[in-house]
Design a protein around this motif. Structure first.
Motif, short mmCIF file in Angstrom:
data_model
loop_
_atom_site.label_atom_id
_atom_site.label_comp_id
_atom_site.label_asym_id
_atom_site.label_seq_id
_atom_site.Cartn_x
_atom_site.Cartn_y
_atom_site.Cartn_z
N THR A 1 -51.98 -8.26 28.27
CA THR A 1 -50.61 -8.02 28.73
C THR A 1 -49.69 -7.71 27.55
N ALA A 2 -49.79 -8.51 26.49
CA ALA A 2 -48.97 -8.25 25.30
C ALA A 2 -49.34 -6.91 24.67
N ASP A 3 -50.63 -6.59 24.65
CA ASP A 3 -51.08 -5.32 24.08
C ASP A 3 -50.52 -4.14 24.86
N ALA A 4 -50.50 -4.25 26.18
CA ALA A 4 -49.96 -3.16 27.01
C ALA A 4 -48.48 -2.95 26.74
N ALA A 5 -47.71 -4.03 26.69
CA ALA A 5 -46.27 -3.90 26.48
C ALA A 5 -45.96 -3.25 25.14
N GLN A 6 -46.61 -3.71 24.08
CA GLN A 6 -46.28 -3.16 22.76
C GLN A 6 -46.79 -1.72 22.62
N THR A 7 -47.90 -1.38 23.28
CA THR A 7 -48.42 -0.02 23.18
C THR A 7 -47.50 0.99 23.84
N VAL A 8 -47.06 0.70 25.07
CA VAL A 8 -46.15 1.63 25.74
C VAL A 8 -44.85 1.78 24.95
N ALA A 9 -44.31 0.66 24.46
CA ALA A 9 -43.09 0.71 23.67
C ALA A 9 -43.28 1.56 22.42
N ALA A 10 -44.43 1.43 21.77
CA ALA A 10 -44.69 2.22 20.56
C ALA A 10 -44.73 3.71 20.86
N PHE A 11 -45.35 4.10 21.96
CA PHE A 11 -45.41 5.52 22.32
C PHE A 11 -44.01 6.06 22.63
N VAL A 12 -43.19 5.26 23.28
CA VAL A 12 -41.83 5.69 23.57
C VAL A 12 -41.02 5.84 22.28
N LEU A 13 -41.19 4.93 21.36
CA LEU A 13 -40.50 5.03 20.07
C LEU A 13 -40.91 6.32 19.34
N ARG A 14 -42.16 6.69 19.42
CA ARG A 14 -42.60 7.93 18.78
C ARG A 14 -41.97 9.15 19.45
N ALA A 15 -41.73 9.06 20.76
CA ALA A 15 -41.03 10.15 21.44
C ALA A 15 -39.63 10.33 20.88
N TRP A 16 -39.01 9.22 20.45
CA TRP A 16 -37.69 9.28 19.78
C TRP A 16 -37.84 9.65 18.31
N HIS A 17 -39.06 9.94 17.86
CA HIS A 17 -39.40 10.25 16.47
C HIS A 17 -39.10 9.07 15.55
N LEU A 18 -39.32 7.88 16.05
CA LEU A 18 -39.20 6.66 15.26
C LEU A 18 -40.61 6.10 15.08
N ALA A 19 -41.17 6.25 13.90
CA ALA A 19 -42.56 5.85 13.68
C ALA A 19 -42.73 4.87 12.52
N THR A 20 -41.78 4.80 11.61
CA THR A 20 -41.96 3.93 10.44
C THR A 20 -41.69 2.47 10.78
N TRP A 21 -40.66 2.19 11.59
CA TRP A 21 -40.40 0.81 11.98
C TRP A 21 -41.58 0.21 12.74
N PRO A 22 -42.21 0.92 13.70
CA PRO A 22 -43.41 0.37 14.33
C PRO A 22 -44.53 0.08 13.33
N LEU A 23 -44.64 0.92 12.29
CA LEU A 23 -45.65 0.67 11.26
C LEU A 23 -45.40 -0.67 10.57
N ILE A 24 -44.14 -0.96 10.26
CA ILE A 24 -43.81 -2.23 9.62
C ILE A 24 -44.11 -3.40 10.56
N VAL A 25 -43.78 -3.22 11.85
CA VAL A 25 -44.06 -4.27 12.83
C VAL A 25 -45.55 -4.56 12.88
N TYR A 26 -46.37 -3.52 12.95
CA TYR A 26 -47.82 -3.71 13.02
C TYR A 26 -48.36 -4.40 11.77
N ALA A 27 -47.86 -4.00 10.61
CA ALA A 27 -48.36 -4.60 9.38
C ALA A 27 -48.13 -6.11 9.38
N VAL A 28 -46.94 -6.53 9.82
CA VAL A 28 -46.62 -7.96 9.83
C VAL A 28 -47.36 -8.69 10.96
#
Length: 493
Positions: A401-428
């Protein structure tokens, strides 16, 4: 120029700029979003299930061939996925970029993105194949015994042949998702699966060749290496069918793709894809390595432990395909809405996709948790492996469930061309909380970890905590995304 659509028998896509823009009641807004997401999500899900069926078939066949081959499959599969998915993430920048152009009606510019993505796939194949041909660093991390290491090296040698075809097809699939035509990629993926199943069965188990012409000849039982050879053949079949589709399908004429001739590399387009694709690829790499390195570290606990993990990982990956389909569809539609200038609708659709993905994951994860004994029994009759897998499957509900929520959110962020902040989130969250925390628990670093958290279970507990952390952080970013874009907010460099 009219927008191309699927054949009349299928529901055509409604252009974002032609859709209704006036506010709808909450329930009607949900229905409107679902009506857009689901027709695009299910072909992506089916196509990805076909791809995942490759590893499922391999796991089922190799599990019956021997524990040494199954351990090699777990280590080799983790190595290949780490390399392939990281490179594929760079190429998949075509989806949000071409999706925006498609939403704005800029068909020729959208088509140019595919030409450049092909060049990018060819270039990235060079280091990818080199890494697969020299897997020693991964083998050392896994502490693989000699008999397993030899099988892993041979298996990855076959997958090195598969990699260029896989990356080329990823560019084709990303473009079709961007223009709301995922069924074409799905059909080709199903054709690849139709070849993979009998070919893997033949090469893994071996058999005498039928017919008078082949009298006395037999295919030897190659075990895990046969899986790699079958995958390479299927991947290049998919790439060839994709090229044929681009040459002959009139759908691609508005994008200047129907001729099938590759345009020359263009610096501006390539750099635009790399600027978005590099952090996308790194983010996906961080996410995947957090999971695949679990397999490598768990391999230190023995063949039974890694076999139990392999079964659980494959099961969770099967469930994830529904979430991935919703994520791809939502991301593509949000990009189209942004390209059409419908920013409010894009924001609403993005949140609806997150909630839809989470709900579907909750239902699927709950069903598997309740039927875990029967489900694990389908994979293997070995009671030791079943006993190793069952405690891990218990975490499937919250993990998925957590994986699904964060995955959809990450794809939507990429649609807004926001990709570096998700990278930082994943690293942490994934590397720090999940992988780092899992290592501490599993191997009792410091000597104060309760025995119930040792071993593979510790990795799964920590990985679940990492995904929950990522989901919360992605939700915060998603809430701020439209303001960040409109105010020109920069991502950290």
């Amino acid at each position: 120029m009219p927008r191309p659509t699927e054949p009349a028998a299928q529901a055509p896509f409604t252009p974002p700029h032609a859709s209704t823009t006036h506010p709808l009641p909450a329930w009607e807004a949900w229905r409107a979003s679902a009506a857009r997401i689901v027709p695009l999500a299910w072909p992506v899900m089916v196509g990805q299930l076909a791809v995942l069926a490759y590893s499922t078939i391999d796991t089922l066949l190799v599990a019956r061939h021997g524990s040494t081959d199954l351990a090699a499959l777990a280590i080799g599969g983790a190595t290949y996925i780490t390399i392939f998915v990281g490179l594929m993430g760079v190429i998949m920048a075509i989806a949000p970029i071409a999706g925006r152009m498609y939403g704005a009606g800029q068909y020729q510019a959208a088509g140019e993105q595919l030409h450049q993505a092909v060049w990018l796939a060819l270039a990235l194949s060079v280091p990818g194949c080199a890494l697969l041909a020299w897997p020693e660093p991964f083998l050392r991390l896994a502490h693989a015994p000699p008999e397993v290491a030899a099988k892993v090296s041979a298996y990855l040698g076959a997958l090195a042949v598969a990699l260029p075809g896989s990356l080329l097809f990823a560019a084709y699939r990303g473009f079709n998702t961007a223009i709301s035509q995922p069924r074409r990629a799905m059909r080709i993926q199903l054709m690849g699966l139709a070849l993979k199943l009998p070919l893997s069965t033949l090469l893994v188990q071996g058999a005498a060749l039928p017919g008078a012409w082949f009298a006395g000849l037999a295919v030897p039982a190659l075990g895990v290496v046969g899986c790699g050879i079958a995958t390479a053949i299927a991947m290049w079949l998919q790439a060839g069918l994709a090229w044929r589709s681009l040459r002959r399908d009139a759908l691609y004429a508005p994008f200047q793709l129907s001729g099938g001739d590759l345009h020359r590399p263009r610096r501006a387009e390539l750099m635009a894809q790399l600027r978005l694709g590099a952090p996308m690829g790194l983010a996906i790499l961080v996410e995947v390595t957090g999971f695949t390195f679990m397999a490598i570290f768990i391999a230190r606990l023995g063949n039974t432990a890694v076999a139990g993990h392999q079964i659980t990982a494959n099961l969770v990956a099967l469930l994830f395909m529904a979430s991935l389909g919703i994520a791809n569809a939502t991301g593509a539609l949000v990009a189209q809405d942004i390209g059409a200038g419908a920013l409010k609708r894009a924001r609403q659709l993005g949140w609806h996709g997150v909630w839809l993905g989470s709900l579907v994951a909750l239902v699927l994860g709950g069903a598997v948790t309740l039927a875990r004994v029967q489900v694990v029994g389908l994979y293997t009759p070995d009671p030791a492996v079943v006993a190793a897998a069952l405690p891990l499957v218990v975490w499937a509900l919250l993990f998925h469930t957590a994986d699904a929520a964060q995955t959809v959110a990450a794809f939507v962020l990429r649609a807004w061309h926001l990709a570096t902040w998700p990278l930082i989130v994943y690293a942490v969250a994934v590397w720090g909380v999940g992988l780092g925390g899992g290592y501490v628990l599993a191997f009792d670093v410091g000597g104060a970890v309760p025995a119930a958290l040792h071993g593979a279970r510790g990795f799964w507990i920590a990985a679940t905590a990492g995904l929950v952390t990522a989901a919360i952080a992605m939700a915060i970013l998603l809430n701020r995304a439209p303001r960040m874009v409109r105010t020109g907010a920069r991502q950290p460099s």
